[in-house]
Scaffold this motif. Structure first.
Motif, PDB file in Angstrom:
ATOM      1  N   THR A  51       0.831  -1.209   0.000  1.00  0.00           N
ATOM      2  CA  THR A  51       0.000   0.000   0.000  1.00  0.00           C
ATOM      3  C   THR A  51       0.862   1.254   0.000  1.00  0.00           C
ATOM      4  OG1 THR A  51      -1.790  -1.141   1.148  1.00  0.00           O
ATOM      5  CG2 THR A  51      -1.775   1.269   1.268  1.00  0.00           C
ATOM      6  N   LYS A 106      -4.103  13.456  -2.365  1.00  0.00           N
ATOM      7  CA  LYS A 106      -4.906  12.695  -1.401  1.00  0.00           C
ATOM      8  C   LYS A 106      -4.339  11.291  -1.205  1.00  0.00           C
ATOM      9  CE  LYS A 106      -9.688  11.404  -0.377  1.00  0.00           C
ATOM     10  NZ  LYS A 106     -11.080  11.326  -0.885  1.00  0.00           N
ATOM     11  N   VAL A 107      -3.957  10.669  -2.311  1.00  0.00           N
ATOM     12  CA  VAL A 107      -3.368   9.327  -2.223  1.00  0.00           C
ATOM     13  C   VAL A 107      -2.106   9.369  -1.361  1.00  0.00           C
ATOM     14  CG1 VAL A 107      -2.259   7.489  -3.551  1.00  0.00           C
ATOM     15  CG2 VAL A 107      -4.336   8.561  -4.423  1.00  0.00           C
ATOM     16  N   ARG A 136      -0.996  17.274   5.151  1.00  0.00           N
ATOM     17  CA  ARG A 136      -1.847  18.353   4.662  1.00  0.00           C
ATOM     18  C   ARG A 136      -2.200  19.289   5.810  1.00  0.00           C
ATOM     19  NH1 ARG A 136      -7.415  19.411   4.362  1.00  0.00           N
ATOM     20  NH2 ARG A 136      -8.150  20.284   2.405  1.00  0.00           N
ATOM     21  N   ALA A 174       1.595   3.920  -3.378  1.00  0.00           N
ATOM     22  CA  ALA A 174       1.370   5.366  -3.314  1.00  0.00           C
ATOM     23  C   ALA A 174       2.486   6.133  -4.007  1.00  0.00           C
ATOM     24  CB  ALA A 174       1.239   5.816  -1.860  1.00  0.00           C
ATOM     25  N   THR A 234      -1.290  11.610   0.869  1.00  0.00           N
ATOM     26  CA  THR A 234      -1.619  11.956   2.250  1.00  0.00           C
ATOM     27  C   THR A 234      -2.128  10.732   3.005  1.00  0.00           C
ATOM     28  OG1 THR A 234      -2.178  14.209   1.568  1.00  0.00           O
ATOM     29  CG2 THR A 234      -3.002  13.476   3.707  1.00  0.00           C
ATOM     30  N   GLU A 235      -3.017   9.976   2.373  1.00  0.00           N
ATOM     31  CA  GLU A 235      -3.571   8.792   3.034  1.00  0.00           C
ATOM     32  C   GLU A 235      -2.498   7.743   3.291  1.00  0.00           C
ATOM     33  OE1 GLU A 235      -6.791   7.750   0.447  1.00  0.00           O
ATOM     34  OE2 GLU A 235      -8.207   9.094   1.443  1.00  0.00           O
ATOM     35  N   ALA A 236      -1.448   7.749   2.481  1.00  0.00           N
ATOM     36  CA  ALA A 236      -0.354   6.798   2.691  1.00  0.00           C
ATOM     37  C   ALA A 236       0.647   7.321   3.715  1.00  0.00           C
ATOM     38  CB  ALA A 236       0.351   6.520   1.367  1.00  0.00           C
ATOM     39  N   GLY A 237       0.448   8.568   4.182  1.00  0.00           N
ATOM     40  CA  GLY A 237       1.352   9.118   5.184  1.00  0.00           C
ATOM     41  C   GLY A 237       2.644   9.639   4.619  1.00  0.00           C
ATOM     42  N   HIS A 239      -6.238  14.763  -6.439  1.00  0.00           N
ATOM     43  CA  HIS A 239      -6.386  13.313  -6.260  1.00  0.00           C
ATOM     44  C   HIS A 239      -5.067  12.658  -5.845  1.00  0.00           C
ATOM     45  CE1 HIS A 239      -6.858   9.069  -7.195  1.00  0.00           C
ATOM     46  NE2 HIS A 239      -5.921   9.171  -8.098  1.00  0.00           N
TER      47      HIS A 239
END
Lengths: 114, 114
Positions: free
Chosen positions: A33, A79-80, A89, A37, A82-85, A76
Motif C-alpha cells: 500500500t 490525497k493518495v 496536509r 502510493a 496523504t492517506e499513505a502518510g 487526487h
DNA sequence: TCACTATATTGATGTTTATCTATATAGTTA
DNA sequence: TAACTATATAGATAAACATCAATATAGTGA
C-alpha cells in the motif's frame, strides 16, 4: 481412471520452503500500500516538488502548472499520498499546504539513490 | 489581526517553484518502474520467499503452493520482477532458479522495519 | 523416438487506476 | 449578503493490471 495427483513427498519434486522468516500476507499488503502510493511518476514528482520548494511546503496551485495536469488530478494524487502518510496536509485559509513526512521519505531514500 | 495570507509578496497567484533540484520526468518514470514492480503484495512475498529459502534461491514450483496462485500467475510475477532487476533468473535443466538481487533488496530494508 | 516434467506464453475477463469535465465546498473580502 | 478564489468530490472513460484456463516450449530420460 484418472491420473494420479502429484505426490507431496516425491523425491524430484519441490521441497516446501521454510517461510517462518518471510513476509506474512498482512505485512506484504501494508508495505505494498505504501509502495503503490509512490510507484507513480507524477506522485514521485509531486513529493520531490514539495521537498524542493521554499519552506519545504507547497499548495495545489504551485504544483498544477509544472506537471501539466488538471487541478482535480493533482488533488487526487495529493490525497493518495496523504492517506499513505507520505505527505502531510495543513489547511491555512483557502490554501492547503502540503509538506513531506520526512520520516517516511527518509525510508525511501535508499531507493531514490538508484 | 487578519488571517495569514500565503506569503506577503504574492496576493493572488502562486509563486512558481524553483524545481532545479527536483526529480525530472525521466528520472521519476525510471524510479516508478522499479517501485511498481515491488508495489504488489504477491511480488513482495515472492521476493521474501526466495530470500528465505535454503540457498536464497527458489524455483517456480516452490513458490506456487504457499501463495495459492496458479503457476502461470507466479511465472508472470517472476517475469515482472526479473525485468525490473529485483530478482535474477537462472535456468538449470527444466528448472528456473530465481535469486534475489541483493543490492536492490537491501534498499528496501528501511521500509521493512516499519 | 515418445512420454513426462517444469516453465513460459496466449487470450480472456474482471478490477483497479489515472485522467478529465462538471460541480460542490469552504474561506475571504467587498 | 454576494462575488471571488482555492481546493475537493463526483461521475465517466480508457488504459493498465492480476488472474485463470488452455496451450506451447523445452529439457530429461526411457
Amino acid at each position: 481412471m484418472t491420473l494420479t495427483a502429484p505426490v507431496a513427498s516425491e523425491a524430484t519434486s519441490c521441497t516446501p520452503l521454510d517461510l517462518s522468516a518471510a513476509l506474512t500476507r498482512p505485512q506484504a499488503e501494508q508495505l505494498a500500500t505504501l509502495l503503490k502510493a509512490i510507484a507513480d511518476p507524477t506522485r514521485l514528482q509531486l513529493v520531490s516538488f514539495i521537498q524542493a520548494s521554499n519552506n519545504a511546503e507547497a499548495c495545489v496551485c504551485n504544483l498544477t502548472e509544472p506537471l501539466g495536469l488538471s487541478q482535480p488530478t493533482i488533488s487526487h494524487h495529493l490525497k493518495v499520498l496523504t492517506e499513505a502518510g507520505v505527505i502531510i496536509r495543513e489547511k491555512r485559509g483557502t490554501w492547503a499546504w502540503y509538506s513531506v513526512n520526512q520520516e517516511r521519505w527518509q525510508q525511501l531514500a535508499p531507493l531514490l539513490a538508484s
